[in-house]
Write an enzyme that holds these catalytic residues in place. Sequence first.
Site, PDB file in Angstrom:
ATOM      1  N   ASN A  72       0.847  -1.187   0.000  1.00 15.64           N
ATOM      2  CA  ASN A  72       0.000   0.000   0.000  1.00 15.64           C
ATOM      3  C   ASN A  72       0.886   1.242   0.000  1.00 15.64           C
ATOM      4  O   ASN A  72       1.706   1.411   0.899  1.00 15.64           O
ATOM      5  CB  ASN A  72      -0.917  -0.025   1.238  1.00 15.64           C
ATOM      6  CG  ASN A  72      -1.904   1.132   1.274  1.00 15.64           C
ATOM      7  OD1 ASN A  72      -1.525   2.273   1.040  1.00 15.64           O
ATOM      8  ND2 ASN A  72      -3.160   0.833   1.561  1.00 15.64           N
ATOM      9  N   HIS A 115      -3.894  -4.310   7.641  1.00 18.96           N
ATOM     10  CA  HIS A 115      -3.964  -3.137   8.525  1.00 18.96           C
ATOM     11  C   HIS A 115      -3.098  -3.317   9.763  1.00 18.96           C
ATOM     12  O   HIS A 115      -3.336  -4.182  10.597  1.00 18.96           O
ATOM     13  CB  HIS A 115      -5.393  -2.746   8.952  1.00 18.96           C
ATOM     14  CG  HIS A 115      -5.422  -1.311   9.399  1.00 18.96           C
ATOM     15  ND1 HIS A 115      -5.710  -0.257   8.565  1.00 18.96           N
ATOM     16  CD2 HIS A 115      -5.122  -0.758  10.597  1.00 18.96           C
ATOM     17  CE1 HIS A 115      -5.598   0.884   9.238  1.00 18.96           C
ATOM     18  NE2 HIS A 115      -5.246   0.612  10.465  1.00 18.96           N
TER      19      HIS A 115
HETATM   20  C1  LIG Z   1      -8.089  -0.003   4.576  1.00 21.69           C
HETATM   21  C2  LIG Z   1      -6.724   0.035   5.133  1.00 21.69           C
HETATM   22  O1  LIG Z   1      -6.422  -0.549   6.141  1.00 21.69           O
HETATM   23  C3  LIG Z   1      -5.692   0.910   4.519  1.00 21.69           C
HETATM   24  O2  LIG Z   1      -6.043   1.481   3.303  1.00 21.69           O
HETATM   25  C4  LIG Z   1      -5.483   1.985   5.502  1.00 21.69           C
HETATM   26  O3  LIG Z   1      -6.712   2.664   5.538  1.00 21.69           O
HETATM   27  C5  LIG Z   1      -4.329   2.858   5.066  1.00 21.69           C
HETATM   28  O4  LIG Z   1      -4.773   4.156   4.875  1.00 21.69           O
HETATM   29  P1  LIG Z   1      -5.038   5.129   6.134  1.00 21.69           P
HETATM   30  O5  LIG Z   1      -3.820   5.037   7.011  1.00 21.69           O
HETATM   31  O6  LIG Z   1      -5.324   6.462   5.539  1.00 21.69           O
HETATM   32  O7  LIG Z   1      -6.271   4.552   6.820  1.00 21.69           O
HETATM   33  N1  LIG Z   2      -5.917  -2.821   3.715  1.00 22.56           N
HETATM   34  C1  LIG Z   2      -4.712  -2.681   4.498  1.00 22.56           C
HETATM   35  C2  LIG Z   2      -3.730  -1.857   3.762  1.00 22.56           C
HETATM   36  O1  LIG Z   2      -3.875  -1.640   2.579  1.00 22.56           O
HETATM   37  C3  LIG Z   2      -2.539  -1.342   4.457  1.00 22.56           C
HETATM   38  O2  LIG Z   2      -2.808  -1.036   5.810  1.00 22.56           O
HETATM   39  P1  LIG Z   2      -1.553  -0.487   6.661  1.00 22.56           P
HETATM   40  O3  LIG Z   2      -0.467  -1.511   6.546  1.00 22.56           O
HETATM   41  O4  LIG Z   2      -1.154   0.812   6.040  1.00 22.56           O
HETATM   42  O5  LIG Z   2      -2.073  -0.355   8.060  1.00 22.56           O
END
Ligand SMILES: CC(=O)[C@@H](O)[C@H](O)COP(=O)(O)O
Ligand SMILES: NCC(=O)COP(=O)(O)O
Length: 251
Positions: free
Chosen positions: A11, A198
């Site tokens: 992400n 997450h």
């Molecule tokens: C859905 C999820 O867990 C991630 O996309 C997380 O939301 C990262 O983005 P934020 O830190 O802005 O919530």
């Molecule tokens: N859906 C979880 C994600 O995309 C990344 O979450 P995080 O590692 O940024 O908490």
Amino acid sequence: MSPKPLRLGVNVDHVATVRNARGGPRPDPVRAALLAIEAGADGITAHLREDRRHITDADMARLKAAISKPLNFEMAATDQMLDVALATAPHAVCLVPEKRTERTTEGGLDVVGGHDYFIPFVDELSRAGVRVSLFIEPSLEAIDAAVSIKAPVVELHTGAWCHAVEVGDHDRAEREFARVVEAAAYGAERGLEIHAGHGLDYDTARRVSALPQIVELNIGHFLIGEAIFVGLEEAISRMRRAMEEGRAQAP
Ligand SMILES: CC(=O)[C@@H](O)[C@H](O)COP(=O)(O)O
Ligand SMILES: NCC(=O)COP(=O)(O)O
């Protein structure tokens, strides 16, 4: 039966967080995505929040155009986001809850209370050839609701478990991890593809990788933080190693 291969979705939201701190073009989340793929990421995840606090519409379009691996487009279930997602045509969409006031995603999608509300989103995205996942609490009720909504994939919210680990609340952490274990098995038995994400770090990613039903981890914040100290390529390599070590423990 050997466990299924385990994918890593990186992400890149918080590359955009750093960029937006100054309002300029750097650091570029697209450059991070390309580097992550070179380093072994199986896909890229980005969360286009309603308030655009990090990833922007332009980032999402550039990611889709630039990357050779699947794009997992995280979004709230709103008509506006649906329009953006359909125009982007990502490999996948993950429907996530959003509250303007939240610092980060706090809980899973309310698939029980909002059951009927989500059905048209899953229908329309599926008909457009987009793989839909629901970001849910690791609970049996949420799994049942996801099955009823006919989403093919769920992503189990590991935030409560990871937070309990982070603050050293061992008893709470074990209770929360047991929920993840139970929900992963229950969901797989009902034909769902199981993802998790997450708050994951090397240790929690290693542990959750031992659950054979889980086939994808989406990890961002920790990796981007690590990249500040060891570089993104090294952080991803270490995460891949942790996942492989965990997977080797899978029954
Ligand atoms: C859905 C999820 O867990 C991630 O996309 C997380 O939301 C990262 O983005 P934020 O830190 O802005 O919530
Ligand atoms: N859906 C979880 C994600 O995309 C990344 O979450 P995080 O590692 O940024 O908490």
